[in-house]
Scaffold this motif. Structure first.
Motif, PDB file in Angstrom:
ATOM      1  N   ILE A 180      47.321  49.972  35.820  1.00  0.00           N
ATOM      2  CA  ILE A 180      46.509  48.625  35.570  1.00  0.00           C
ATOM      3  C   ILE A 180      47.328  47.762  35.913  1.00  0.00           C
ATOM      4  O   ILE A 180      48.475  47.276  35.434  1.00  0.00           O
ATOM      5  CB  ILE A 180      46.253  48.882  33.840  1.00  0.00           C
ATOM      6  N   PHE A 181      46.690  46.622  36.515  1.00  0.00           N
ATOM      7  CA  PHE A 181      47.008  45.227  37.080  1.00  0.00           C
ATOM      8  C   PHE A 181      46.505  44.228  36.469  1.00  0.00           C
ATOM      9  O   PHE A 181      45.457  43.944  36.349  1.00  0.00           O
ATOM     10  CB  PHE A 181      46.903  45.237  38.673  1.00  0.00           C
ATOM     11  N   PRO A 182      47.469  43.316  35.830  1.00  0.00           N
ATOM     12  CA  PRO A 182      46.834  42.154  35.280  1.00  0.00           C
ATOM     13  C   PRO A 182      46.704  41.276  36.152  1.00  0.00           C
ATOM     14  O   PRO A 182      47.277  40.892  37.244  1.00  0.00           O
ATOM     15  CB  PRO A 182      48.082  41.858  34.098  1.00  0.00           C
ATOM     16  N   THR A 183      45.356  40.380  36.182  1.00  0.00           N
ATOM     17  CA  THR A 183      45.128  39.236  36.929  1.00  0.00           C
ATOM     18  C   THR A 183      44.823  38.154  35.924  1.00  0.00           C
ATOM     19  O   THR A 183      44.522  38.434  34.517  1.00  0.00           O
ATOM     20  CB  THR A 183      44.024  39.465  37.712  1.00  0.00           C
ATOM     21  N   ARG A 184      44.459  36.708  36.165  1.00  0.00           N
ATOM     22  CA  ARG A 184      44.136  35.946  35.129  1.00  0.00           C
ATOM     23  C   ARG A 184      42.714  36.127  34.739  1.00  0.00           C
ATOM     24  O   ARG A 184      42.581  35.626  33.505  1.00  0.00           O
ATOM     25  CB  ARG A 184      44.237  34.487  36.130  1.00  0.00           C
ATOM     26  N   ALA A 185      41.810  36.870  35.415  1.00  0.00           N
ATOM     27  CA  ALA A 185      40.574  36.775  34.959  1.00  0.00           C
ATOM     28  C   ALA A 185      40.372  38.449  34.163  1.00  0.00           C
ATOM     29  O   ALA A 185      39.476  38.707  33.458  1.00  0.00           O
ATOM     30  CB  ALA A 185      39.569  37.168  36.144  1.00  0.00           C
ATOM     31  N   GLY A 186      41.638  38.969  34.099  1.00  0.00           N
ATOM     32  CA  GLY A 186      41.457  40.078  33.284  1.00  0.00           C
ATOM     33  C   GLY A 186      42.271  41.312  34.145  1.00  0.00           C
ATOM     34  O   GLY A 186      42.364  41.077  35.334  1.00  0.00           O
ATOM     35  N   PRO A 187      42.381  42.511  33.602  1.00  0.00           N
ATOM     36  CA  PRO A 187      42.936  43.674  34.120  1.00  0.00           C
ATOM     37  C   PRO A 187      42.195  44.261  35.112  1.00  0.00           C
ATOM     38  O   PRO A 187      40.844  44.280  34.957  1.00  0.00           O
ATOM     39  CB  PRO A 187      43.304  44.598  33.107  1.00  0.00           C
ATOM     40  N   VAL A 188      42.395  45.050  36.074  1.00  0.00           N
ATOM     41  CA  VAL A 188      42.011  45.797  37.096  1.00  0.00           C
ATOM     42  C   VAL A 188      42.665  47.278  37.030  1.00  0.00           C
ATOM     43  O   VAL A 188      43.634  47.207  36.913  1.00  0.00           O
ATOM     44  CB  VAL A 188      41.848  45.150  38.630  1.00  0.00           C
ATOM     45  N   ALA A 246      42.920  55.568  51.947  1.00  0.00           N
ATOM     46  CA  ALA A 246      43.013  54.082  51.309  1.00  0.00           C
ATOM     47  C   ALA A 246      41.665  53.474  51.265  1.00  0.00           C
ATOM     48  O   ALA A 246      41.121  53.134  50.233  1.00  0.00           O
ATOM     49  CB  ALA A 246      43.837  53.203  52.175  1.00  0.00           C
ATOM     50  N   ALA A 247      40.906  53.901  52.527  1.00  0.00           N
ATOM     51  CA  ALA A 247      39.480  53.229  52.138  1.00  0.00           C
ATOM     52  C   ALA A 247      38.748  53.823  51.305  1.00  0.00           C
ATOM     53  O   ALA A 247      37.632  53.022  50.541  1.00  0.00           O
ATOM     54  CB  ALA A 247      38.843  53.345  53.629  1.00  0.00           C
ATOM     55  N   PHE A 248      38.649  55.254  51.206  1.00  0.00           N
ATOM     56  CA  PHE A 248      37.941  55.962  50.098  1.00  0.00           C
ATOM     57  C   PHE A 248      38.505  55.633  48.749  1.00  0.00           C
ATOM     58  O   PHE A 248      37.344  55.447  47.751  1.00  0.00           O
ATOM     59  CB  PHE A 248      38.291  57.463  50.247  1.00  0.00           C
ATOM     60  N   TRP A 249      39.558  55.329  48.412  1.00  0.00           N
ATOM     61  CA  TRP A 249      39.956  54.797  46.994  1.00  0.00           C
ATOM     62  C   TRP A 249      39.719  53.590  46.771  1.00  0.00           C
ATOM     63  O   TRP A 249      39.456  53.285  45.737  1.00  0.00           O
ATOM     64  CB  TRP A 249      41.473  55.361  46.824  1.00  0.00           C
ATOM     65  N   THR A 250      39.657  52.628  47.803  1.00  0.00           N
ATOM     66  CA  THR A 250      39.112  51.307  47.636  1.00  0.00           C
ATOM     67  C   THR A 250      37.808  51.221  47.089  1.00  0.00           C
ATOM     68  O   THR A 250      37.300  50.750  46.068  1.00  0.00           O
ATOM     69  CB  THR A 250      39.358  50.761  48.857  1.00  0.00           C
ATOM     70  N   ALA A 251      37.061  52.113  47.721  1.00  0.00           N
ATOM     71  CA  ALA A 251      35.587  52.592  47.391  1.00  0.00           C
ATOM     72  C   ALA A 251      35.487  52.866  45.927  1.00  0.00           C
ATOM     73  O   ALA A 251      34.699  52.457  45.204  1.00  0.00           O
ATOM     74  CB  ALA A 251      34.981  53.108  48.164  1.00  0.00           C
ATOM     75  N   CYS A 252      36.273  53.967  45.518  1.00  0.00           N
ATOM     76  CA  CYS A 252      36.127  54.370  44.090  1.00  0.00           C
ATOM     77  C   CYS A 252      36.609  53.544  43.117  1.00  0.00           C
ATOM     78  O   CYS A 252      35.935  53.365  42.165  1.00  0.00           O
ATOM     79  CB  CYS A 252      37.223  55.799  43.999  1.00  0.00           C
ATOM     80  N   ASN A 253      37.597  52.466  43.660  1.00  0.00           N
ATOM     81  CA  ASN A 253      38.079  51.481  42.730  1.00  0.00           C
ATOM     82  C   ASN A 253      37.288  50.347  42.476  1.00  0.00           C
ATOM     83  O   ASN A 253      37.103  49.772  41.346  1.00  0.00           O
ATOM     84  CB  ASN A 253      39.602  51.000  43.165  1.00  0.00           C
ATOM     85  N   VAL A 254      36.288  50.128  43.358  1.00  0.00           N
ATOM     86  CA  VAL A 254      35.174  49.298  43.180  1.00  0.00           C
ATOM     87  C   VAL A 254      34.316  49.599  42.196  1.00  0.00           C
ATOM     88  O   VAL A 254      33.751  49.061  40.956  1.00  0.00           O
ATOM     89  CB  VAL A 254      34.532  48.747  44.545  1.00  0.00           C
ATOM     90  N   VAL A 307      35.074  52.168  39.897  1.00  0.00           N
ATOM     91  CA  VAL A 307      35.725  52.071  38.592  1.00  0.00           C
ATOM     92  C   VAL A 307      35.742  50.796  37.831  1.00  0.00           C
ATOM     93  O   VAL A 307      35.500  50.640  36.539  1.00  0.00           O
ATOM     94  CB  VAL A 307      37.186  52.546  38.669  1.00  0.00           C
ATOM     95  N   ASN A 308      35.890  49.604  38.704  1.00  0.00           N
ATOM     96  CA  ASN A 308      35.962  48.024  37.993  1.00  0.00           C
ATOM     97  C   ASN A 308      34.488  47.508  38.033  1.00  0.00           C
ATOM     98  O   ASN A 308      34.341  46.162  37.857  1.00  0.00           O
ATOM     99  CB  ASN A 308      37.009  47.476  38.857  1.00  0.00           C
ATOM    100  N   ARG A 309      33.231  48.297  38.326  1.00  0.00           N
ATOM    101  CA  ARG A 309      32.217  47.697  38.646  1.00  0.00           C
ATOM    102  C   ARG A 309      31.878  46.910  37.370  1.00  0.00           C
ATOM    103  O   ARG A 309      31.080  45.704  37.809  1.00  0.00           O
ATOM    104  CB  ARG A 309      31.041  48.644  39.363  1.00  0.00           C
ATOM    105  N   GLU A 310      31.987  47.400  36.197  1.00  0.00           N
ATOM    106  CA  GLU A 310      31.416  46.551  35.182  1.00  0.00           C
ATOM    107  C   GLU A 310      32.107  45.071  35.043  1.00  0.00           C
ATOM    108  O   GLU A 310      31.667  44.127  34.662  1.00  0.00           O
ATOM    109  CB  GLU A 310      31.608  47.205  33.739  1.00  0.00           C
ATOM    110  N   PHE A 311      33.540  45.132  35.186  1.00  0.00           N
ATOM    111  CA  PHE A 311      34.072  43.886  34.983  1.00  0.00           C
ATOM    112  C   PHE A 311      33.902  43.008  36.247  1.00  0.00           C
ATOM    113  O   PHE A 311      33.967  41.692  36.215  1.00  0.00           O
ATOM    114  CB  PHE A 311      35.758  44.158  35.268  1.00  0.00           C
ATOM    115  N   LEU A 312      33.507  43.448  37.414  1.00  0.00           N
ATOM    116  CA  LEU A 312      33.218  42.662  38.532  1.00  0.00           C
ATOM    117  C   LEU A 312      31.778  42.300  38.739  1.00  0.00           C
ATOM    118  O   LEU A 312      31.386  41.220  39.240  1.00  0.00           O
ATOM    119  CB  LEU A 312      33.352  43.734  39.886  1.00  0.00           C
TER     120      LEU A 312
END
Length: 198
Positions: free
Chosen positions: A21-29, A96-104, A106-111
């Motif tokens: 979990i990485f903190p950002t100003r807008a909230g965690p990812v 890397a490309a596959f897990w980037t897509a998976c991480n989008v 995973v974070n789709r609600e926040f995004l």
């Protein structure tokens, strides 16, 4: 480098996937990574790369951001979390490309994006471990428009929109000044926009 021999390591025991979990100003990812097939970074207290990304977003106010060497997608997802309307992530390495897509996904609600459409499977990508010409891996739309590619960043201009405001070139060989100058010069000539190296 598309000529380099890919490195992957056999799993000895346990789960091959980790989540950070990485903190950002807008909230965690949340970022998932396949440990045997990917470079793992996790800063201790502050993530200087995310902080530099947030500074550059504040300076340039991009409408389109490219994470040209996305790894697991941390910077691209952080840019989308910061409200950049269009984010394009790319990595030459299949995992890397596959897990980037998976991480989008995973974070789709926040995004604020809907379903993530996968255009290539893990097995499809693994057949060509180091990509050259960009292949669309995933797309998502909603509050942001997000695209994920697998390909050599030197060929990414072929699929990019005409106006790129900001790109992160998070290269492995940051200590090789000649290589950095060669890649940033080529990007400037083919694509344009502001460049930063986190």
């Amino acid at each position: 480098d598309t000529d380099a021999e890919p490195q992957a390591y056999p799993l000895l025991a346990g789960c091959d996937v980790r989540a950070d979990i990485f903190p950002t100003r807008a909230g965690p990812v949340v970022i998932y990574k396949q440990q045997s097939a990917m470079h793992i970074e996790f800063p201790r207290e502050r993530d200087e790369k995310i902080l530099s990304l947030e500074r550059e977003i504040g300076r340039h106010r991009p409408r389109t951001f490219v994470d040209a060497c996305s790894g697991a997608g941390t910077l691209g997802i952080a840019a989308a979390r910061a409200g950049v309307p269009r984010v394009i992530a790319n990595d030459a390495w299949y995992a890397a490309a596959f897990w980037t897509a998976c991480n989008v996904a995973v974070n789709r609600e926040f995004l604020g994006v809907g379903e993530v459409a996968m255009h290539a499977s893990y097995d499809d990508l693994r057949r060509r471990p180091v990509g050259r010409d960009p292949v669309l891996v995933a797309t998502a739309a909603g509050a942001q428009e997000i695209e994920v590619y697998q390909g050599d960043l030197r060929h990414l201009a072929a699929v990019l929109p005409p106006e790129i405001d900001l790109v992160a070139l998070d290269l492995f060989e940051k200590n090789n000044g000649h290589k950095i100058e060669e890649i940033t010069g080529a990007w400037r000539d083919r694509v344009g926009g502001a460049i930063f190296i986190p």
